[in-house]
Enzyme design. Structure first.
Site, mmCIF file in Angstrom:
data_model
loop_
_atom_site.group_PDB
_atom_site.id
_atom_site.type_symbol
_atom_site.label_atom_id
_atom_site.label_comp_id
_atom_site.label_asym_id
_atom_site.label_seq_id
_atom_site.Cartn_x
_atom_site.Cartn_y
_atom_site.Cartn_z
ATOM 1 N N ASP A 108 -12.036 3.518 4.026
ATOM 2 C CA ASP A 108 -11.425 2.199 4.120
ATOM 3 C C ASP A 108 -9.917 2.292 3.921
ATOM 4 O O ASP A 108 -9.412 3.257 3.332
ATOM 5 C CB ASP A 108 -12.010 1.253 3.064
ATOM 6 C CG ASP A 108 -13.504 1.019 3.254
ATOM 7 O OD1 ASP A 108 -13.982 1.191 4.401
ATOM 8 O OD2 ASP A 108 -14.175 0.679 2.275
ATOM 9 N N VAL A 109 -9.221 1.277 4.367
ATOM 10 C CA VAL A 109 -7.761 1.270 4.294
ATOM 11 C C VAL A 109 -7.254 1.466 2.864
ATOM 12 O O VAL A 109 -6.228 2.127 2.640
ATOM 13 C CB VAL A 109 -7.198 -0.045 4.901
ATOM 14 C CG1 VAL A 109 -7.669 -1.267 4.117
ATOM 15 C CG2 VAL A 109 -5.676 -0.015 4.961
#
Length: 254
Positions: A108-109
């Protein structure tokens, strides 16, 4: 024997057109001699091919470990965030055997840690195939402190396989059993064997807690190099590739 331009193109020096320009510029030598033609044939095992004076190390595939930085997405393009490919040095962005490097799964970011890039499609498939259940270990920091009694509850529920609720376009799902190891009342290491969307965060949400920091520190038997600063990367060693791969027959032959 292989054509010089094909050898260079397959080892990350660009397209055939790029390689042709490189050879004509005089940057390439074969056994100390500047070649007259781009289609000359060389023996990759015996001839010494140099580019800008540096001997060519023939590679079939590229294997890179990155310590992913917070704020970067694992895609080639994104309108809102920079991508992990922007962190790769130029030499790792080239094609090897005509293939560009891809990430092995995604983070995920806002998740940091171990991210693998490779041009080896077979390895990528082995590591991401659901049938192999490759273990991945995450360092997790939690919003709420967890006492000893709750730690046993968490461990039991995670080991039994949890149900996680739907999130966005992702449907509710049942997760494979996971293993938790506590570091203190708010920090733990969690081992999972699949890669569902926001899986770790959704697991702890189902337990009534919230993940405030997430970092992948291991995939299969390969651990993140602690000396790699966030955003930095390097090629895997042959030993590290062995630790990463799940192909037991390959391991027996090495």
């Amino acid at each position: 024997m292989v054509r010089l331009d094909k050898l260079l193109a397959n080892n990350g020096f660009g397209s055939r057109k790029d390689v042709k320009s490189l050879i004509h510029s005089g940057a390439v030598s074969v056994n100390g001699i500047t070649p007259d033609a781009v289609d000359m044939h060389v023996d990759a095992e015996k001839d010494v091919v140099c580019v800008n004076g540096i001997p060519l190390v023939v590679k079939k595939h590229l294997y890179v470990m990155m310590n992913k930085k917070d704020g970067y997405v694992c895609s080639t393009k994104d309108g809102s965030h920079p991508t992990v490919y922007e962190l790769l040095p130029v030499e790792f962005r080239r094609k090897f055997s005509g293939v560009e490097a891809s990430t092995v799964g995604r983070l995920d970011v806002d998740t940091e840690g171990l991210l693998i890039f490779t041009t080896d499609g077979d390895l990528l498939h082995r590591l991401t195939s659901p049938k192999n259940n490759v273990p991945k270990i995450y360092e997790v920091h939690l919003r709420d402190s967890v006492n000893d009694e709750l730690k046993h509850v968490y461990a039991h529920r995670l080991a039994a396989g949890m149900h996680i609720e739907a999130e966005g376009r992702e449907e509710a799902a049942d997760c494979l059993p996971a293993h938790i190891e506590w570091k203190d009342d708010r920090k733990c290491c969690l081992t999972v064997r699949e890669g569902k969307y926001h899986e770790v965060k959704r697991m702890f949400s189902a337990l009534g807690n919230e993940v405030t920091y997430l970092k992948r520190i291991q995939m299969n038997n390969l651990k993140l190099d602690d000396s790699l600063q966030p955003g930095m990367c390097r090629e895997l060693t042959p030993r590290e590739l062995l630790l990463l791969d799940v192909n037991t027959e390959k391991k027996k032959n090495l």
